[in-house]
Design an enzyme around this catalytic site. Structure first.
Site, PDB file in Angstrom:
ATOM      1  N   ASP A  67      18.107  -5.031   4.171  1.00  0.00           N
ATOM      2  CA  ASP A  67      18.051  -4.792   2.728  1.00  0.00           C
ATOM      3  C   ASP A  67      17.690  -6.109   2.038  1.00  0.00           C
ATOM      4  O   ASP A  67      17.524  -7.133   2.702  1.00  0.00           O
ATOM      5  CB  ASP A  67      19.387  -4.242   2.227  1.00  0.00           C
TER       6      ASP A  67
ATOM      7  N   GLY B  94      18.812   3.592  -6.051  1.00  0.00           N
ATOM      8  CA  GLY B  94      19.501   3.928  -7.292  1.00  0.00           C
ATOM      9  C   GLY B  94      20.204   5.272  -7.281  1.00  0.00           C
ATOM     10  O   GLY B  94      20.600   5.789  -8.315  1.00  0.00           O
TER      11      GLY B  94
ATOM     12  N   ASP C 201      20.214   5.638   5.733  1.00  0.00           N
ATOM     13  CA  ASP C 201      21.201   4.695   6.263  1.00  0.00           C
ATOM     14  C   ASP C 201      22.511   4.933   5.531  1.00  0.00           C
ATOM     15  O   ASP C 201      22.511   5.431   4.397  1.00  0.00           O
ATOM     16  CB  ASP C 201      20.788   3.242   6.019  1.00  0.00           C
TER      17      ASP C 201
ATOM     18  N   CYS D 296      30.049  17.943  22.247  1.00  0.00           N
ATOM     19  CA  CYS D 296      29.493  16.596  22.210  1.00  0.00           C
ATOM     20  C   CYS D 296      29.531  15.997  23.611  1.00  0.00           C
ATOM     21  O   CYS D 296      30.504  16.146  24.337  1.00  0.00           O
ATOM     22  CB  CYS D 296      30.304  15.732  21.245  1.00  0.00           C
TER      23      CYS D 296
ATOM     24  N   CYS E 225      29.046  12.679  24.227  1.00  0.00           N
ATOM     25  CA  CYS E 225      29.182  11.217  24.141  1.00  0.00           C
ATOM     26  C   CYS E 225      30.267  10.743  25.103  1.00  0.00           C
ATOM     27  O   CYS E 225      31.089  11.533  25.570  1.00  0.00           O
ATOM     28  CB  CYS E 225      29.498  10.772  22.712  1.00  0.00           C
TER      29      CYS E 225
ATOM     30  N   CYS F  95      33.854  11.742  24.099  1.00  0.00           N
ATOM     31  CA  CYS F  95      34.231  13.142  24.306  1.00  0.00           C
ATOM     32  C   CYS F  95      34.313  13.503  25.789  1.00  0.00           C
ATOM     33  O   CYS F  95      35.050  14.398  26.174  1.00  0.00           O
ATOM     34  CB  CYS F  95      33.268  14.072  23.562  1.00  0.00           C
TER      35      CYS F  95
ATOM     36  N   HIS G 107      31.547   8.039  19.018  1.00  0.00           N
ATOM     37  CA  HIS G 107      31.393   9.473  18.759  1.00  0.00           C
ATOM     38  C   HIS G 107      30.656   9.729  17.445  1.00  0.00           C
ATOM     39  O   HIS G 107      29.751  10.565  17.386  1.00  0.00           O
ATOM     40  CB  HIS G 107      32.738  10.188  18.727  1.00  0.00           C
TER      41      HIS G 107
END
Lengths: 397, 434
Positions: free
Chosen positions: A98, A223, A273, A311, A313, A316, A341
């Site tokens: 940014d 904004g 993001d 899930c 991952c 999990c 996760h």
């Protein structure tokens, strides 16, 4: 369809026939990123305790760094000698930074904005610092992210004074010119202008048209997502995406809630993001399709299910809710596990969105998603309205 | 669990094998070795996913009840023991009462009650309550509850009380252990206390050995009482204990040492036949932002410090790894400058990267120790490591002295300035090191 440049080329590979959703590939110097994409935020050159290889495992293709924080610590001298942030943090995929302007307004009460730039007192040593468009780009050139942001004149989204909003919007366009002029690495980094104008249609339209005339590789929509009502939020997104060039990627800043991602993809956004998935993990909240689980709650003490049965991952696969409940907010490991996760959740959602766009089933997916989230059939009007504006009608199941 | 001595070195040092774990029959743990210290059942700072990147083989996990009692209800519901519950099913859990990583108040033992210092405060528990916990924790190795919190400076009375209490705890533990279905796959370890008083300590050992047929090993406690001061024990004094106590314990029992001991002390213990250590030391370094960097090569003497304080500004632009040629993930991919940045910004990844390195390097210290025992060169290795540690302590003391001098000079200057500015209004207190 798409755009080409050394620093960024964008190819739309599939478009939804009903809504504005599209799936594409954004080729950046460090990685080819599949869009629509969610970009987790790694503020200070690290992602909340996760190793770069864990992020790769989670299919993160691009992550964020914050210019303001990185400029202070480790500082540009260190980053320059390290050969940029990629090398410093050992992350070989794409990065976005940014401009540093947002942090100043959100963190610092003492910010004073003039035509020259943003003046503020450093919280580190109380010295007075001036962040100009040129300075922001200089720092971002040093950090070396694939995509960098122009410095914009940030006004709180809920701010009411028209004159100030107009000034900020117009100044943002003037600052864009200064940023582009100051940019030293255009073949390696792309500056995205930021569409401003808060909730004013005319100003936002003007801002978008100004930016469209510039030689840039993509656009950010700023904004928004600053506390305004959803009914005010989505028309501004829709207005912006409607005006912005189809051939270049569009990045909606600060949006990351699952439902917002689904709606805004339908409205034609390609990049997002948000700190939310990792921030909420620290407080013991795990994301699931129907919202989130607060693992601190007593009800999970003996719950032997994983966070989410569907899930895959590593959290999990290895851990139960009961175990996470026992260590949550006490052990750093709990924070890492829930972060893994939550990032996996965001990545899987984006993958599902892309798959459905490619298969031509995006409207059906949106219907299913909304029905699952509001299983009582009580759909908020902004969801109905925003989706119907791009031709998707939600049918109660 | 079975323990077998494979080879004895020139001194009392030995290479041994821990095998026959019922839950993981193929696992072999070679000793001397250190366990991985856990909190809430997890290796501190490392998820199972990351731990796999440090160790590919099963490891010993050191599981103190004081930091994991909150797992009880979940464990009861799950029924498969603490290692599985904590996502580490292939590892070997050793459960004990206290962790040695945190300072705790001394004393607070009352009758047949032991203080358990948890994050939620003090909990008084009996031997029976301890065994209730253990029946749901189902560790592979279980250290009996003991009053091991006395120091070498404690007198006869405190040691007598500690031994008395511990012996009666052990009787109760053995009774419960024999009757317990849940602990059938668990090996029980007796804990030596009263170390500050030779006769009392030997009395304790005698009592433990009476239960010998039910015990697979012994552990040494009673050196520190949880306070900072009690950790400052000269290595000579500890050597005396390792030697005399080690001698009277049967060789076929595995010898555990509890405590946050530095490399020099660990080498000394190994030399007197002690086999397993609790792994608090690398954690202590990690939490302080420090990295262990011993030189294992006996043919070279480096002047480098064997412990790096990565908080130090000197690493700001140091883009080298913590330790050249180190095979850990941290050293292969990350720099001193990056870790210093993570420490400065208090990012959690600093602890992850330091843990990866410190656990790997600490483990390497034991790998090399075993190799040197095998080649009958342990004495040289021990001296090599001890020398580095002593040099480090000496340099540290010199540094501290110079820092003190610098600080006081700065103080004097600041004081002078203050006096000038305040126009005679002199601040009252201007002494001290800031």
């Amino acid at each position: 369809m798409g755009s080409k440049s050394l620093a960024l080329s964008f190819h739309v590979q599939a478009e939804c026939k009903t809504s504005r959703a599209r799936a594409g590939i954004m080729k950046l110097p460090h990685y080819e990123v599949k869009t629509p994409v969610f970009m987790p935020v790694g503020t200070q050159g690290t992602m909340k305790g996760l190793l770069p290889e864990q992020l790769e495992c989670l299919d993160c293709e691009i992550i964020l760094g914050n210019t303001y924080h990185l400029g202070n610590r480790p500082g540009t001298d260190v980053l320059e000698k390290a050969g940029g942030l990629h090398k410093f943090m050992s992350w070989n995929r794409a990065l976005l930074t940014d401009s540093g302007g947002f942090q100043m307004v959100s963190l610092l009460k003492l910010a004073e904005i003039t035509e020259e730039g943003v003046k503020f007192k450093s919280p580190y040593d109380n010295s007075e610092i001036m962040l100009t468009p040129e300075k922001s780009i200089e720092i971002q050139n040093c950090i070396g992210a694939d995509i960098i942001m122009q410095l914009d004149d940030v006004v709180q989204t809920t701010f009411q004074d028209y004159d100030r909003i107009k000034e900020a919007t117009e100044r943002t366009s003037r600052w864009l010119d200064r940023c582009l002029k100051a940019h030293k690495r255009p073949s390696e980094q792309s500056i995205f202008p930021i569409v401003q104008g808060l909730l004013d249609r005319e100003l936002r339209e003007k801002s978008a048209r100004d930016h469209m005339s510039k030689d840039v590789n993509g656009f950010a929509i700023g904004g928004l997502s600053g506390g305004e009502a959803k009914d005010e939020f989505w028309p501004m997104v829709s207005l912006s995406t409607g005006l912005l060039d189809k051939n270049r990627p569009r990045y909606l800043m600060g949006v990351g809630l699952a439902i917002d991602l689904v709606i805004c993809v339908a409205l034609g956004v390609d990049m997002f993001d948000c700190v939310y998935p990792t921030r909420t993990a620290r407080f013991g909240c795990a994301l699931i399709n129907t919202g989130q689980l607060n693992l601190r709650q007593k009800q999970y003490e003996t719950d032997l299910n994983p966070i989410d049965d569907d899930c895959s991952c590593s959290t999990c696969r290895n851990y139960t809710r009961a175990y996470l409940h026992a260590i949550v907010t006490v052990e750093t490991v709990a924070c890492h596990l829930i972060s893994v996760h939550n990032i996996a959740f965001q990545m899987r959602l984006m993958q599902t969105i892309r798959d459905n766009i490619e298969r031509g089933t995006f409207p059906q997916f949106v219907n299913k998603f909304v029905n699952e989230l509001y299983s009582n059939g009580d759909f908020p009007p902004w969801i109905i309205n925003s989706l119907s504006s791009v031709g998707i009608s939600i049918v109660k199941k | 669990m079975r323990f077998a001595v494979k080879q004895v070195g020139c001194g009392g040092e030995r290479i041994g094998y821990l095998t026959g774990f019922v839950k993981s029959p193929n696992t072999v743990i070679e000793t001397p070795a250190a366990a991985l210290f856990t909190q809430g059942g997890s290796v501190v700072h490392l998820t199972a996913e990351v731990l796999c990147k440090v160790f590919t083989n099963p490891q010993l996990l050191w599981v103190p009840l004081s930091n994991s009692a909150q797992l009880e209800n979940g464990l009861k519901a799950q029924g498969q023991g603490v290692a599985k519950f904590a996502g580490l099913p292939n590892h070997i859990a050793c459960a004990t009462l206290h962790g040695n990583n945190e300072l705790t108040p001394p004393g607070h033992f009352e009758g047949n009650l032991v203080p358990l210092w948890t994050k939620q405060g003090k909990k008084m528990i009996t031997a029976d309550r301890y065994m209730d916990f253990m029946e749901v924790f189902k560790p592979d190795i279980l250290l009996a509850i003991a009053d091991g919190r006395s120091t070498l400076a404690d007198g006869y009375k405190r040691n007598q009380k500690a031994v008395e209490r511990t012996c009666s705890f052990l009787d109760r533990c053995v009774y419960r252990y024999k009757a317990s279905k849940a602990l059938r796959e668990t090996s029980l370890i007796g804990v030596i206390v009263g170390t500050g008083h030779r006769n009392k300590c030997f009395e304790c050992i005698k009592h433990i050995l009476k239960h010998g047929e039910h015990l697979s090993g012994i552990a040494l406690a009673g050196i520190t009482d949880g306070t900072e001061e009690s950790l400052q024990v000269p290595v000579q004094k500890l050597e005396e204990i390792f030697r005399t106590v080690g001698k009277v314990i049967p060789n076929d029992m595995v010898h555990f040492v509890e405590g946050c001991w530095n490399p020099e002390i660990i080498m000394t213990a190994i030399q007197h036949g002690w086999d397993v250590f609790d792994g608090t030391y690398p954690l202590k370094l990690t939490n302080a932002g420090q990295a262990l960097a011993l030189n294992f090569d006996l043919t070279t003497n480096k002047d480098d410090m064997c412990i790096l304080d990565l908080n130090d500004k000197r690493y700001k632009l140091d883009f080298g790894p913590i330790l050249k040629d180190c095979e850990c993930l941290t050293c292969k991919k990350h720099t001193r400058a990056y870790i210093r940045h993570l420490l400065e910004t208090r990012e959690m990844l600093s602890n992850v990267l330091l843990s990866i390195h410190n656990l790997h390097h600490f483990d390497q210290m034991f790998v090399h120790a075993r190799n040197h025992i095998a080649t009958k060169t342990f004495e040289v290795y021990k001296n090599h490591i001890s020398h580095q540690y002593r040099l480090y302590v000496k340099n540290l003391e010199n540094d501290l002295d110079s820092v003190k001098v610098k600080l006081s000079e700065k103080d004097i200057e600041q004081t002078k300035k203050k006096i000038c500015v305040s126009n005679g209004d002199v601040p009252k207190v201007v002494t001290g090191c800031g």
